[in-house]
Write an enzyme that holds these catalytic residues in place. Structure first.
Site, short mmCIF file in Angstrom:
data_model
loop_
_atom_site.label_atom_id
_atom_site.label_comp_id
_atom_site.label_asym_id
_atom_site.label_seq_id
_atom_site.Cartn_x
_atom_site.Cartn_y
_atom_site.Cartn_z
CB THR A 88 -52.07 -60.54 33.42
OG1 THR A 88 -52.83 -60.83 34.61
CG2 THR A 88 -51.71 -59.06 33.42
CB ILE A 124 -47.77 -63.93 29.83
CG1 ILE A 124 -47.09 -63.90 31.21
CG2 ILE A 124 -47.47 -62.63 29.07
CD1 ILE A 124 -47.56 -62.80 32.13
CE LYS A 125 -56.11 -62.42 26.94
NZ LYS A 125 -57.45 -61.84 27.21
CB ILE A 126 -48.62 -62.74 23.72
CG1 ILE A 126 -47.76 -62.54 24.98
CG2 ILE A 126 -47.89 -62.23 22.49
CD1 ILE A 126 -46.45 -63.31 24.96
#
Length: 308
Positions: A88, A124-126
């Site tokens: 996400t 966690i997508k960054i």
């Protein structure tokens, strides 16, 4: 004969790049990834109308929180269908603010945990900016695993490995798009610049013992996927997963540990920024990707605002 998709699954973890529940149920990937663009598409599907409404009820007027609530609701529904993890994404407009990305990542994990999902099932997508990589480094130390996206260069990959991030998503298709446009020619198989980029990163990581997972992303055709068979993970659209499921013939493993690579290097902020600046393709594609995800985030916010 066993399909090419089933053969691929023997040596690569297959991930679905979609928010489409029906496609996930049909294709049975291990993991799934989402991004602002995919969430915007999901928001237009009738099956997610209830999630949109609930997000607005719970957000107390904070549209950014509503977007996160919607993303988590979609992610939770996907996790009911897969054994692995959901990725996400943090708001792309925060891509140059380390602390804001850390705080947003912590909030997303908190929302998942409130929904009964353990952090071990979430990445966690960054964006792979210098600031994003530093944010990921902090999150990893806090027990929150990350997926560094919009990765187009070897420089970005080296910095991610040094930061100890869990996973990177090098973008095969967008690299291919850039070279096809600028060189005026097509590319096949191992000569594809996107395939070459992921192969180089994979070999470097395995040679030097980095634990960071390499997950090739953004594919334009089945040939690119076949050329990266053996990569740790590949995140693939439902359309291309469907083509692989219908394709027969032998699929050979192309990537495996033990292949030669270049010497280990180390990057500080100056050398990272210079290396990225020297790569015109990566510089353009990183900026373009952040802009596109930011626009789709704004469209999702506008859609939610209409429901208020």
């Amino acid at each position: 004969m066993t399909s090419k998709l089933e053969q691929l699954k023997q040596f690569t973890t297959v991930v679905a790049d979609t928010g489409d529940i029906d496609a996930i149920a049909r294709l049975k990937p291990v993991d799934a990834t989402t991004n602002p663009s995919l969430l915007l598409k999901a928001a237009a599907m009738p099956r997610y109308a209830e999630h949109l409404g609930n997000a607005m009820k719970q957000c107390q007027g904070d549209i950014g929180l509503a977007c996160d609530l919607f993303a988590v609701a979609v992610g939770k529904q996907i996790l009911e269908l897969i054994p692995g993890r959901i990725s996400t994404e943090v708001d792309a407009r925060l891509s140059f603010d380390t602390q804001a990305m850390v705080q947003r990542g912590e909030r997303l994990i908190g929302l998942y945990e409130q929904a009964g999902i353990s952090r071990e099932r979430v990445l966690i997508k960054i964006a792979s900016t210098w600031e994003g990589i530093r944010a990921a480094e902090q999150l990893e130390k806090a027990g929150i695993q990350t997926n560094l996206t919009l990765l187009f260069s070897f420089t970005q990959a080296v910095a991610c490995a040094e930061a100890g991030v869990f996973l990177i998503s090098p973008f095969v298709g967008r690299i291919y798009d850039w070279y096809k446009k600028h060189e005026g020619r097509d590319y096949q198989g191992a000569e594809d610049p996107g395939v070459q980029s992921v192969s180089r990163i994979y070999d470097y990581y395995k040679t030097h013992g980095y634990k960071t997972v390499v997950m090739g992303a953004s594919f334009r055709n089945v040939g690119q996927i076949e050329s990266l068979a053996g990569c740790d993970r590949l995140t693939i659209s439902p359309e291309l997963l469907g083509q692989l499921a219908e394709a027969s013939g032998t699929l050979e493993r192309k990537l495996e540990p033990g292949r030669a690579s270049e010497p280990r290097i180390s990057l500080d902020e100056k050398s990272f920024r210079w290396g990225l600046n020297e790569d015109a393709m990566a510089t353009e594609k990183l900026a373009e990707g952040i802009r596109q995800f930011a626009r789709d985030q704004e469209k999702l916010e506008a859609l939610l605002t209409e429901l208020a």
